[in-house]
Design a protein around this motif. Structure first.
Motif, PDB file in Angstrom:
ATOM      1  N   SER A 141       0.862  -1.238   0.035  1.00 55.58           N
ATOM      2  CA  SER A 141       0.163  -0.081   0.081  1.00 55.58           C
ATOM      3  C   SER A 141       0.864   1.308   0.183  1.00 55.58           C
ATOM      4  CB  SER A 141      -0.939   0.032   1.285  1.00 55.58           C
ATOM      5  OG  SER A 141      -0.111  -0.129   2.390  1.00 55.58           O
ATOM      6  N   ASP A 142       1.992   1.266   0.407  1.00 52.41           N
ATOM      7  CA  ASP A 142       3.030   2.189   0.265  1.00 52.41           C
ATOM      8  C   ASP A 142       3.896   2.486  -0.913  1.00 52.41           C
ATOM      9  OD1 ASP A 142       4.746   0.337   0.919  1.00 52.41           O
ATOM     10  OD2 ASP A 142       5.825   1.393   2.678  1.00 52.41           O
ATOM     11  N   GLY A 143       3.704   1.527  -1.739  1.00 52.16           N
ATOM     12  CA  GLY A 143       4.309   1.360  -2.686  1.00 52.16           C
ATOM     13  C   GLY A 143       5.934   0.801  -3.091  1.00 52.16           C
ATOM     14  N   GLY A 144       6.107   0.261  -1.673  1.00 55.64           N
ATOM     15  CA  GLY A 144       7.484  -0.319  -1.288  1.00 55.64           C
ATOM     16  C   GLY A 144       7.805  -1.650  -2.146  1.00 55.64           C
ATOM     17  N   GLU A 145       8.978  -2.115  -2.027  1.00 59.08           N
ATOM     18  CA  GLU A 145       9.291  -3.407  -2.757  1.00 59.08           C
ATOM     19  C   GLU A 145       8.881  -4.390  -1.913  1.00 59.08           C
ATOM     20  OE1 GLU A 145      11.032  -3.932  -5.752  1.00 59.08           O
ATOM     21  OE2 GLU A 145      10.987  -1.851  -6.035  1.00 59.08           O
ATOM     22  N   ARG A 146       8.847  -5.556  -2.195  1.00 54.92           N
ATOM     23  CA  ARG A 146       8.095  -6.756  -1.502  1.00 54.92           C
ATOM     24  C   ARG A 146       8.752  -7.030  -0.242  1.00 54.92           C
ATOM     25  NH1 ARG A 146       9.516 -12.285  -0.729  1.00 54.92           N
ATOM     26  NH2 ARG A 146      11.179 -12.118  -2.206  1.00 54.92           N
ATOM     27  N   THR A 147      10.064  -6.724  -0.152  1.00 56.76           N
ATOM     28  CA  THR A 147      10.880  -6.420   1.363  1.00 56.76           C
ATOM     29  C   THR A 147      11.459  -5.219   1.193  1.00 56.76           C
ATOM     30  OG1 THR A 147      11.487  -8.823   1.334  1.00 56.76           O
ATOM     31  CG2 THR A 147      12.928  -7.494   2.514  1.00 56.76           C
ATOM     32  N   HIS A 148      10.981  -4.434   2.212  1.00 61.86           N
ATOM     33  CA  HIS A 148      11.468  -2.841   2.228  1.00 61.86           C
ATOM     34  C   HIS A 148      11.521  -2.596   3.723  1.00 61.86           C
ATOM     35  CE1 HIS A 148       7.086  -2.125   1.903  1.00 61.86           C
ATOM     36  NE2 HIS A 148       7.487  -0.921   2.196  1.00 61.86           N
ATOM     37  N   ASN A 149      12.133  -1.330   3.976  1.00 57.90           N
ATOM     38  CA  ASN A 149      12.211  -0.593   5.213  1.00 57.90           C
ATOM     39  C   ASN A 149      10.989   0.555   5.249  1.00 57.90           C
ATOM     40  OD1 ASN A 149      14.180  -2.463   6.322  1.00 57.90           O
ATOM     41  ND2 ASN A 149      15.725  -0.714   5.650  1.00 57.90           N
ATOM     42  N   VAL A 150      10.495   0.530   6.557  1.00 58.18           N
ATOM     43  CA  VAL A 150       9.633   1.735   6.732  1.00 58.18           C
ATOM     44  C   VAL A 150       9.794   2.360   8.106  1.00 58.18           C
ATOM     45  CG1 VAL A 150       7.759   0.516   5.607  1.00 58.18           C
ATOM     46  CG2 VAL A 150       7.863   0.212   8.108  1.00 58.18           C
TER      47      VAL A 150
END
Length: 704
Positions: A438-447
């Motif tokens: 929902s935030d447009g990140g990659e399948r694995t990513h930091n938030v």
């Protein structure tokens, strides 16, 4: 030509006439290079002032202008009839050897139109000689540009003003400079040199306008821009006012500078209309001139809680239509922002640990305002989930059932992830394929959440389609095995109708069975089926084996059954055939040659069970060939040759065989041997005879 000057006058004015003769002689001393005879006469009457008086002979006239100057026109010096003619007035005529002078008295330096007025004057008197005979005519020439060629405009005109342009003597164009010069000729035919030219430059007509960038309030008559330009003096500018929708068409000196004020008249300390750079132009054409002004606001934002360690930055700010960000901000902030654009500050400060904003940090700027952002320590509620029931998420390397909820320190960084393909409860007939967060990140990513946030992983649903083809014939489409398709996908499953494998084998697709899910029916007889998959689905393709039986009939005699050619039968099928007319077209059928499940035989009929590819070739001999008959008798079993009469070429060697025994519902018959007339023994035992050479008609009988 006679060189005479005739002067006629009244005898009573003889003295005046003599004086006139002497003056004329003096005036023409430069022209007379030889002797002339002077003849004069008198006028009968002097007439009244203003009259034209003619001599008695009619060839001399004089103007009566007593007490005032008398015009002497160029016509006086035109030779007619062999005499020089002179038309004097009745006054004293002085000698005039000086050139007249002339000058342009009025001609604009810069013109705002494509025509302009030129005025001029002249005189024919000098300090040395006093008054001359007077100005006769003027000549005027023009030149376009400094390098242009002088061209006649007015020749021998008595006028003292004229309009130059718009199309005469040349088309007047904006931006050009026009040079005008003049000279005079007097009545004594003295011609002056050309005077120094005067110039008129035709100004450009230029439309000046302003506009306000998108999002701003338009300029108006109370809030305007001042335009400065040069109209008729390159050293002294003039001004006018401009605002939105109010352009001005102005007359500007070519090559001069025009400029706008950078700020509007109503701009203040917290609101302004401003051009990014001071607008100015050098005017070298009639192209329209325009400048864009930005309506800008100067908000005042207090950054409460910030200090040298905990600073913030602008994350969104637009000035003059471009993004501009700043960092290291603390205390308070005030600067210009384009109206209707966003002004935003970071939600977290620098420093460890950071402070977090508890207020809104972004505004759409429309009017001057003041506000405060409070920064302090805090926590955020975080949810990580998938968009289907039963899935899993991975947070900071650990796998959790979806949804996973936690409380994190504001602005701390965490890792979120999901498996790219997921199944629920071990059911492999439905799978979920990752599409995005929902935030447009990659399948694995930091938030790094700064406020309460839910992160949702979106998956698409795919259903399994299982294709079975157990006999392995052809390659179905989709191929045999398991396939996955997104929910709602339109599919067509198909396979070949007939497949030929090896020599004499073929397989016929009889359709499908075991259809389930979105397959329309459980069974079908077609080799293609279309549907939209909305659930797990599958089908099994089915085949029927067939064996080839080839009938060969050399010469095409008679109409055998089955007909000559290839025929296909299921394995285990019983096949019978025969020749309808054994004697045909001078030939006689004497049996067949068989392959596969059918052996060689005699006679015109056959019957067998097909278990492999087989063939029969009917054998024919010409009529007249010596033949013998073999008539077979048997109450039971299936003898070979079959029961009935068969014809063979004389000398044919055959075996006669029959079943050992035949069992019915409640009894059994056992063959005790074959006997008969001809080469057969009169008695015997067993299911087969010894080799028989047929040379006579024979009648074997199977005994039971």
């Amino acid at each position: 030509m006679n060189n005479f000057i005739k002067l006629e006058g009244n005898m009573k004015r003889l003295a005046f006439s003599l004086l006139l003769i002497f003056v004329l002689l003096g005036s023409y001393q430069m022209l007379l290079a030889q002797s002339y005879q002077i003849v004069w006469r008198v006028f009968e009457s002097g007439g009244s002032e203003g009259d034209i008086v003619m001599s008695p002979t009619g060839d001399i006239r004089a103007s009566i202008c007593i007490g005032q100057p008398t015009a002497v026109t160029e016509e006086a010096f035109v030779t007619t009839g062999g005499d020089y003619r002179l038309y004097p007035g009745f006054r004293k005529i002085d000698l005039d050897l000086r050139d007249p002078t002339s000058w342009i008295t009025a001609m604009v330096r810069y013109s705002c139109g494509n025509s302009f007025t030129v005025e001029w004057a002249g005189k024919d008197s000098t300090a040395e000689d006093g008054p001359g005979w007077g100005i006769w005519v003027y000549d005027l020439q023009y030149r376009v540009g400094e390098l242009g060629v002088w061209t006649e405009w007015l020749d021998s005109t008595t006028a003292t003003s004229a309009t130059f342009g718009p199309d005469d003597p040349v088309t007047v164009e904006e931006g050009e400079t026009y040079y005008i010069r003049i000279r005079a000729r007097d009545k004594a035919t003295n011609v002056a040199e050309w005077g120094e030219p005067e110039t008129t430059t035709v100004n450009y007509q230029v439309v000046f306008s302003v506009e306000v960038a998108s999002g701003g309030v338009d300029l108006d008559e109370d809030n305007f821009i001042i335009v400065s330009y040069y109209l008729d003096d390159p050293a002294t500018p003039v001004v006018d006012t401009l605002w939105s929708g109010h352009p001005e068409a102005l007359c500007v000196i070519p090559g001069s500078e025009a400029s706008y004020t950078q700020l509007s008249s109503a701009s203040g300390t917290d609101e302004r209309w401003m051009a990014e750079t001071p607008p100015s132009w050098v005017i070298n054409s009639t192209d329209p001139i325009s400048a864009t002004y930005y309506h800008q606001i100067a908000p005042v934002i207090t950054l409460d809680g910030t200090d040298a360690t905990h600073t913030v930055s602008t994350t969104s700010r637009t000035i003059f239509g471009a993004t501009s960000t700043e960092s290291g901000l603390l205390g308070s902030w005030s600067d210009w922002v384009d109206r209707s654009s966003e002004l935003a500050f970071s939600r977290a400060t620098t420093g460890t640990p950071p402070l977090f904003a508890i207020d809104d940090t972004a505004w759409i700027v429309s009017n001057p305002f003041a506000d405060t952002i409070h920064y302090m320590f805090g926590e955020v509620n975080v949810t990580v989930e998938v968009d289907f029931i039963g899935g899993e998420v991975i947070t900071d390397g650990m796998t959790y059932p979806s949804p996973y909820s936690a409380i994190w320190t504001t602005a701390t960084t965490h890792s979120i992830s999901v498996d790219s393909i997921q199944f629920v409860g071990g059911d492999t007939s439905v799978r979920y394929v990752f599409e995005g967060w929902s935030d447009g990140g990659e399948r694995t990513h930091n938030v790094t959440p700064l406020s309460d946030t839910t992160f949702t992983a979106h998956f698409r649903v795919e259903y399994e389609l299982v294709i079975s083809n157990p006999d392995g014939h052809d390659t179905p489409d989709p191929s045999e095995g398991s396939h996955y398709y997104p929910d709602g996908t339109g599919l067509t499953c198909s396979i070949a109708d007939t497949v030929y494998e090896g020599d004499g084998y073929r397989y016929i697709c009889t359709g499908w069975t075991d259809g389930y899910g979105s397959v329309p029916t459980a069974t079908g007889t077609d080799t293609s089926v279309s549907f939209t998959i909305t659930e797990p689905s599958g089908l099994t393709w089915n085949w029927r084996e067939e064996l080839r039986f080839t009938v060969v009939n050399p010469g095409g005699r008679d109409t055998p059954v089955p007909a000559a050619g290839d025929h296909w039968y299921a394995p285990g099928s019983s096949i019978s055939g025969y020749i309808t007319e054994p004697h045909t077209d001078g030939y006689i059928c004497v049996g067949w040659t068989g392959t596969g499940s059918l052996g060689d035989g005699f006679g015109t009929e056959f019957s067998f069970i097909i278990t492999e590819p087989s063939s029969i070739t009917w054998n024919w001999l010409p009529e007249g060939t010596e033949v013998v008959t073999l008539t077979v008798y048997s109450d039971y079993g299936t003898p070979a040759p079959s029961v009935g009469t068969h014809e063979f070429p004389s000398g044919t060697e055959i075996f006669c065989t029959v079943d050992d025994s035949v069992v019915s519902a409640d009894e059994r018959h056992i063959c005790t041997g074959c006997t008969g007339a001809g080469p057969l023994p009169s008695s015997g035992s067993g299911r087969a005879t010894p080799p028989l050479t047929l040379t006579v008609n024979s009648t074997p009988t199977c005994n039971w």
